[in-house]
Write a protein that holds these residues in place. Structure first.
Motif, mmCIF file in Angstrom:
data_model
loop_
_atom_site.group_PDB
_atom_site.id
_atom_site.type_symbol
_atom_site.label_atom_id
_atom_site.label_comp_id
_atom_site.label_asym_id
_atom_site.label_seq_id
_atom_site.Cartn_x
_atom_site.Cartn_y
_atom_site.Cartn_z
ATOM 1 N N UNK A 175 8.343 43.105 -18.366
ATOM 2 C CA UNK A 175 9.145 42.139 -17.607
ATOM 3 C C UNK A 175 9.488 42.652 -16.216
ATOM 4 N N UNK A 176 9.621 43.949 -16.072
ATOM 5 C CA UNK A 176 9.893 44.511 -14.740
ATOM 6 C C UNK A 176 8.773 44.155 -13.768
ATOM 7 N N UNK A 177 7.569 44.063 -14.268
ATOM 8 C CA UNK A 177 6.421 43.748 -13.423
ATOM 9 C C UNK A 177 6.362 42.307 -12.951
ATOM 10 N N UNK A 178 7.072 41.403 -13.619
ATOM 11 C CA UNK A 178 7.026 39.990 -13.217
ATOM 12 C C UNK A 178 8.369 39.508 -12.671
ATOM 13 N N UNK A 179 9.295 40.432 -12.447
ATOM 14 C CA UNK A 179 10.641 40.057 -11.990
ATOM 15 C C UNK A 179 10.588 39.310 -10.668
ATOM 16 N N UNK A 180 11.395 38.242 -10.580
ATOM 17 C CA UNK A 180 11.497 37.497 -9.323
ATOM 18 C C UNK A 180 12.343 38.265 -8.317
ATOM 19 N N UNK A 181 13.276 39.042 -8.821
ATOM 20 C CA UNK A 181 14.066 39.931 -7.970
ATOM 21 C C UNK A 181 14.749 40.977 -8.832
ATOM 22 N N UNK A 216 9.053 30.835 -17.681
ATOM 23 C CA UNK A 216 7.594 30.742 -17.561
ATOM 24 C C UNK A 216 6.992 32.133 -17.411
ATOM 25 N N UNK A 217 7.655 32.986 -16.650
ATOM 26 C CA UNK A 217 7.182 34.358 -16.511
ATOM 27 C C UNK A 217 7.182 35.088 -17.843
ATOM 28 N N UNK A 218 8.256 34.894 -18.604
ATOM 29 C CA UNK A 218 8.334 35.512 -19.929
ATOM 30 C C UNK A 218 7.180 35.032 -20.801
ATOM 31 N N UNK A 219 6.961 33.724 -20.838
ATOM 32 C CA UNK A 219 5.891 33.165 -21.665
ATOM 33 C C UNK A 219 4.520 33.696 -21.239
ATOM 34 N N UNK A 220 4.356 33.963 -19.960
ATOM 35 C CA UNK A 220 3.046 34.398 -19.462
ATOM 36 C C UNK A 220 2.661 35.806 -19.906
ATOM 37 N N UNK A 262 17.266 35.650 -19.401
ATOM 38 C CA UNK A 262 16.478 35.603 -18.171
ATOM 39 C C UNK A 262 16.623 36.867 -17.324
ATOM 40 N N UNK A 263 17.050 37.933 -17.973
ATOM 41 C CA UNK A 263 17.101 39.220 -17.281
ATOM 42 C C UNK A 263 17.064 40.334 -18.314
ATOM 43 N N UNK A 264 16.719 41.494 -17.833
ATOM 44 C CA UNK A 264 16.746 42.687 -18.670
ATOM 45 C C UNK A 264 17.103 43.859 -17.756
ATOM 46 N N UNK A 265 17.832 44.820 -18.288
ATOM 47 C CA UNK A 265 18.145 46.025 -17.538
ATOM 48 C C UNK A 265 17.273 47.154 -18.038
#
Length: 116
Positions: free
Chosen positions: A85-91, A47-51, A33-36
């Motif tokens: 994924x950086x574009x959909x990060x919650x924080x 859900x963000x990942x799936x989207x 649920x995170x990436x650097x």
């Protein structure tokens, strides 16, 4: 006269505990649920990942979760999506350069092995 509210006063204390004390921030980061990217952690939800996945990526991920060592494979797969994924990060959270270097050097690899 500006009075300082009581909660803003600073006090130096020395304490002694009877048991271990956990001091945390109530944030948990699951490996998937995170990436650097460089020295910034991007947190996202499933859900963000799936989207953001294409049809082929959905199928690839479904295959990965069924294989032995799936967590390492999934981590490597997710790392490959870090730009999107950086574009959909919650924080986001800045991380120390040494932490980022260790993360980037261990993507998809076992980093702790028991002696035996």
């Amino acid at each position: 006269m500006n009075a300082v509210p009581p909660f803003m006063n600073h006090h130096k204390l020395m304490i002694s505990t009877l048991s271990p004390v956990h001091m945390g921030c109530a944030e948990d980061y699951e490996p998937t649920n995170y990436v650097l990217d460089e020295d910034v952690l991007y947190a996202f939800d499933t859900i963000g990942l799936a989207s953001i996945l294409t049809g082929d990526e959905h199928r690839r991920l479904a295959t990965l979760v069924k294989q032995p060592g799936e967590l390492l494979s999934m981590q490597q797969f997710i790392y490959g999506l870090r730009d999107r994924l950086a574009g959909i990060a919650s924080h986001t959270v800045a991380v120390a350069p040494a932490v980022a270097e260790k993360y980037h050097n261990s993507i998809g690899r076992v980093v702790q092995r028991e002696r035996s």
